[in-house]
Design an enzyme around this catalytic site. Structure first.
Site, PDB file in Angstrom:
ATOM      1  N   SER A   1       0.823  -1.202   0.000  1.00 22.16           N
ATOM      2  CA  SER A   1       0.000   0.000   0.000  1.00 22.16           C
ATOM      3  C   SER A   1       0.865   1.262   0.000  1.00 22.16           C
ATOM      4  CB  SER A   1      -0.959  -0.045   1.187  1.00 22.16           C
ATOM      5  OG  SER A   1      -2.004   0.889   1.019  1.00 22.16           O
TER       6      SER A   1
ATOM      7  N   ASP B   1      -5.024  -3.623  -3.526  1.00 20.41           N
ATOM      8  CA  ASP B   1      -4.193  -3.288  -2.370  1.00 20.41           C
ATOM      9  C   ASP B   1      -4.207  -4.446  -1.381  1.00 20.41           C
ATOM     10  OD1 ASP B   1      -3.218  -2.189   0.052  1.00 20.41           O
ATOM     11  OD2 ASP B   1      -3.846  -0.189  -0.561  1.00 20.41           O
TER      12      ASP B   1
END
Length: 832
Positions: A368, A654
């Site tokens: 991320s 993600d």
């Protein structure tokens, strides 16, 4: 199965089978109509056979339909073949009702025997479906296939078609030749045959189809009229009534034969002639099948060891050099957290550098927001040997600047132009790519031309740690992340799916693959598009959001879980080998549940990428392969027809949607990581990620130290936690640094108290609801940024001794592990 290292691919003997399926009858079927009996038919789908979906005729108004229809399939002996039999109630004027689906493992069928199965659809109403199976081997079909124990790549061939254009007078109107090969990479070709284009008698056009040789398919050729109206051209395929097309079974053609003449019935005039030929394709694959590290990473590790060894000797004040396997592998793990994670990772790396420990690190794994740091740092091939204070000053300019400019008209035009170019380059563009372009505007000055493969220059001499980026492959809709996710690892060398042991060169990411071969090369995407993918905070569905905010995943089960049960009878259990999957019955939910499920699990904002596993098949014993079982963690792993090799696209998101950490790449046994310095940038739950990782690893049988915390420890967070399993030296030592403000409130440096005037500088809010570092905030004040940098650097420097102790322990373990049995015995006797 071959007894060979699971880290490699190998050749395996394989044959082709002829499968005969006879749908006999059903009894006591209760349809959805209240006033009449059901109108039943059965559909057959076997995706590993390259056959179209087949179906029986409809038996009208009969609860005990009797079909007695036979269907034939060609299947591969080393492939996991799961036949899906679905029963439907036909309706006139509305969509047919789906009643049941039975998933049956054809490994249950012995060779040369008729097997009759009575599938229980509903025990209460005694609903049953009776089906007969027969399996025979196809003579002279034995070949060797490539496999890594999880994936199978059969032999590929190329069908070459040469079409001789006809004389002008043979086509009074525009005509098109439609060529189709089911199960091929190309699927179809269309060649225009019209008077203007056909003035040369002997001019030729060629078309090529690539497909698996052994699974039996056919080529269809048909002539169609082409019409034009207002500059729009379309083909009328409805004129094909079966009299103007021809079908050629390709399994009857040998690759050693010369061209074969084929005649296509013409719409007008004489038949059209063409020639076809099969050519063998090279065996070399462009997808690397194997669970071992790639050769480039192995070379990097050899170079990096020298630097790590020298640095450890210096910082630990060792008397002797560390050699070979005595050198521990140290890794940094960083969580996500948007701009907060990006800024903090810069700060932590700066602190590690100041302590002289950065050259001890072999890997940096990120997920991320922390990927935005590493992907930027590695633009400089020598970044870890330059003072990182300059990099921090640079990122400070971007974090503190006003972001309103990213929505200016000029930027919007730029985004549109870039997305259009990405589409031309072969990317499947989506909002994720737009988000990546917005990140580029926020974190860079101008256009960033770098690509992930460019980072190899920063590894050529082992001068920097190897960066590992983490994402997850999920389903676009109908299934939550909790129920299906697959770890996808990005490095400057390769992109790979851990569970399947399949990787491609990073330069080839975004290109189109089929059966392990690179079929259509597209430009590698710029790094900003990957940053948008790795750190996309917008791809959540409602179920994911519920889980991340409550950590409870049972509330939605009624709405989103399929109704599936095992319906094996005792005779199947006796006949079935341990490798064969259970016979399962799927009962579809009602219309309300389906609509509600779609609302809960659909991902309105995400992106799809080309699936580099396309055309590969799951091995018949895939779910017994140790590497696969290590990473499998969802119910879908027992449903091969729904796994990634049979999917058209990947859906990468993600990794923080499941566990906000990047541990998985570091836990691969091939990397032999001894110490993990874990940086957690979560605000409110700074111990959650490491606890979740521990629970996940315990379930999966992956080596990870036990994380056991009292309620008091969860309430009052420390600057550093050391998790170590003294009874299992194969578990890494984890030093976990949460984002907390503890002794920093009173000390501006380790051992240096703040003055009364400096006390306000220690009030850094990293827990409150009004913290300036919340996830969706991308603009900090200069004061907030500076205080965050000082806090994170202080926390690390204040626990330097804990890091050195962990490194000492890792060195001792490595030395003990590499002692010969005789020396180990002598050392043990000395201790006694």
């Amino acid at each position: 199965m071959n007894t060979i290292s699971p880290s490699t691919f190998y050749k395996e003997e394989a044959s082709n089978y002829e499968l005969t399926v006879r749908i006999i009858k059903a009894q006591n079927i209760h349809g959805t109509d209240i006033v009449s009996k059901p109108d039943c038919y059965v559909c057959l789908w076997l995706p590993t056979s390259l056959s179209d979906r087949k179906r029986t005729k409809t038996i009208w108004n009969n609860a005990n339909p009797d079909w007695d229809e036979t269907f034939h399939f060609r299947i591969h002996s080393q492939v996991k073949n799961i036949l899906e039999l679905s029963m439907h109630d036909e309706d006139v004027g509305t969509a047919d009702d789906h009643l049941f689906t039975v998933c049956y493992d054809l490994g249950n069928v012995p060779l040369n025997e008729n097997v009759v199965e009575n599938f229980t659809l509903n025990k209460e109403f005694q609903e049953e479906l009776q089906v007969e199976f027969n399996l025979t081997i196809i003579p002279e079909s034995q070949k060797k296939v490539t496999t890594n124990g999880v994936l199978v790549c059969p032999e590929m061939v190329a069908l070459e078609i040469e079409v001789q254009k006809q004389r002008k007078e043979l086509f009074k109107k525009k005509t098109e030749l439609a060529l189709t090969v089911r199960g091929s990479f190309e699927q179809s070709h269309r060649i225009l045959l019209h008077p203007e284009a056909c003035h040369v008698l002997n001019s030729r056009e060629t078309a090529v189809f690539h497909f698996p040789r052994d699974l039996g398919t056919e080529m269809t050729a048909a002539l169609c009229r082409v019409y034009s109206s207002f500059d729009v051209t379309f083909t009328n395929d409805t004129e094909n009534d079966g009299s103007n097309h021809t079908t050629v079974p390709l399994s009857l053609i040998s690759p050693t034969e010369n061209y074969i003449d084929v005649q296509v019935p013409a719409i007008e005039g004489n038949p059209m002639g063409m020639q076809i030929k099969l050519n063998e394709c090279p065996e070399k694959l462009d997808v690397r099948l194997g669970f071992d590290l790639c050769e480039k990473e192995k070379i990097f590790l050899q170079k990096r060891r020298k630097l790590v060894s020298n640095t450890l000797k210096k910082v630990l004040q060792l008397e002797e050099d560390l050699l070979g396997e005595e050198i521990p592998v140290v890794a940094i793990m960083a969580t996500g957290g948007g701009a907060r994670a990006m800024a903090c990772l810069y700060s932590h790396l700066y602190a590690i550098q100041n302590m002289g420990l950065l050259d001890c690190v072999t890997y940096i794994a990120s997920a991320s927001g922390s990927t935005w740091t590493t992907s930027k740092l590695y633009e400089d091939p020598n970044w870890s040997h330059n003072k990182l204070s300059e990099a921090i000053n640079n990122v400070k300019k971007h974090v503190t600047k006003n972001k309103i400019g990213i929505f200016s008209m000029d930027r919007l035009k730029y985004y549109r132009k870039e997305l259009q170019q990405a589409t031309i380059d072969g990317q499947k563009t989506s909002f994720t790519d737009l988000w990546g372009l917005m990140l580029e505007s926020m974190l860079n000055i101008g256009r960033n031309e770098s690509r992930l493969s460019d980072q190899q220059a920063a590894l050529d001499n082992g001068q920097n740690p190897l960066p590992l980026y983490l994402a997850m492959n999920v389903k676009h809709n109908t299934i939550s992340t909790l129920d299906f996710k697959e770890w996808c690892e990005f490095t400057p060398y390769e992109v790979g799916l851990l569970k399947y042991g399949a990787s491609i060169r990073t330069e080839d990411y975004g290109s189109e693959f089929y059966m392990g071969r690179l079929m259509k090369k597209h430009p590698e995407p710029r790094i900003c598009f990957l940053q948008g993918l790795w750190g996309n905070v917008f791809s959540l569905n409602l179920v994911d959001t519920w889980y991340l905010t409550t950590q409870l995943d049972t509330f939605w089960d009624t709405w989103v879980k399929d109704r599936i049960k095992d319906i094996d009878k005792e005779d199947i259990r006796v006949r079935r080998e341990s490798a064969h999957t259970k016979t399962r019955l799927f009962t579809p939910s009602g219309i309300f549940s389906r609509v509600w499920k779609g609302v809960l699990t659909n991902r309105p904002i995400d992106g799809e990428q080309h699936n580099f596993l396309k055309g590969l098949y799951l091995h018949k014993d895939y779910h017994q392969q140790s590497q696969f079982t290590t990473w499998k963690d969802s119910n879908l792993d027992s449903f091969p027809n729904r796994l990634t090799p049979l999917a058209d696209n990947l859906c990468l998101v993600d990794a923080g949607y499941f566990i906000n950490a990047s541990f998985p790449p570091l836990l691969r046994p091939q990397r032999k990581v001894d110490v993990i310095i874990s940086f957690d940038y979560t605000l409110d739950t700074p111990l959650q990620a490491v606890e979740q990782t521990c629970n996940y690893c315990t379930t999966q049988g992956i080596g990870f130290p036990k994380v056991s915390l009292s309620d008091e420890e969860r309430k009052t967070h420390r600057e550093c936690y050391v998790f170590n399993d003294d009874d299992n030296n194969n578990c890494p030592i984890v030093l976990h640094f949460p984002l907390v403000n503890d002794t920093f409130k009173k000390f501006k440096e380790p051992g240096v108290l703040r003055s009364a005037e400096e006390m306000s500088d220690g009030n850094v809010d990293v827990t409150g609801a009004f913290s300036p570092y919340f996830l969706t905030n991308f603009t900090y004040s200069e004061r907030d940024f500076d205080r965050l940098m000082k806090l994170t650097q202080y926390n690390l420097a204040n626990n330097r001794e804990l890091i050195l102790d962990a490194l000492h322990t890792a060195v001792q373990r490595r030395k003990a592990r590499n002692l010969s049995p005789e020396i180990k015995q002598t050392e043990a006797q000395k201790k006694i």
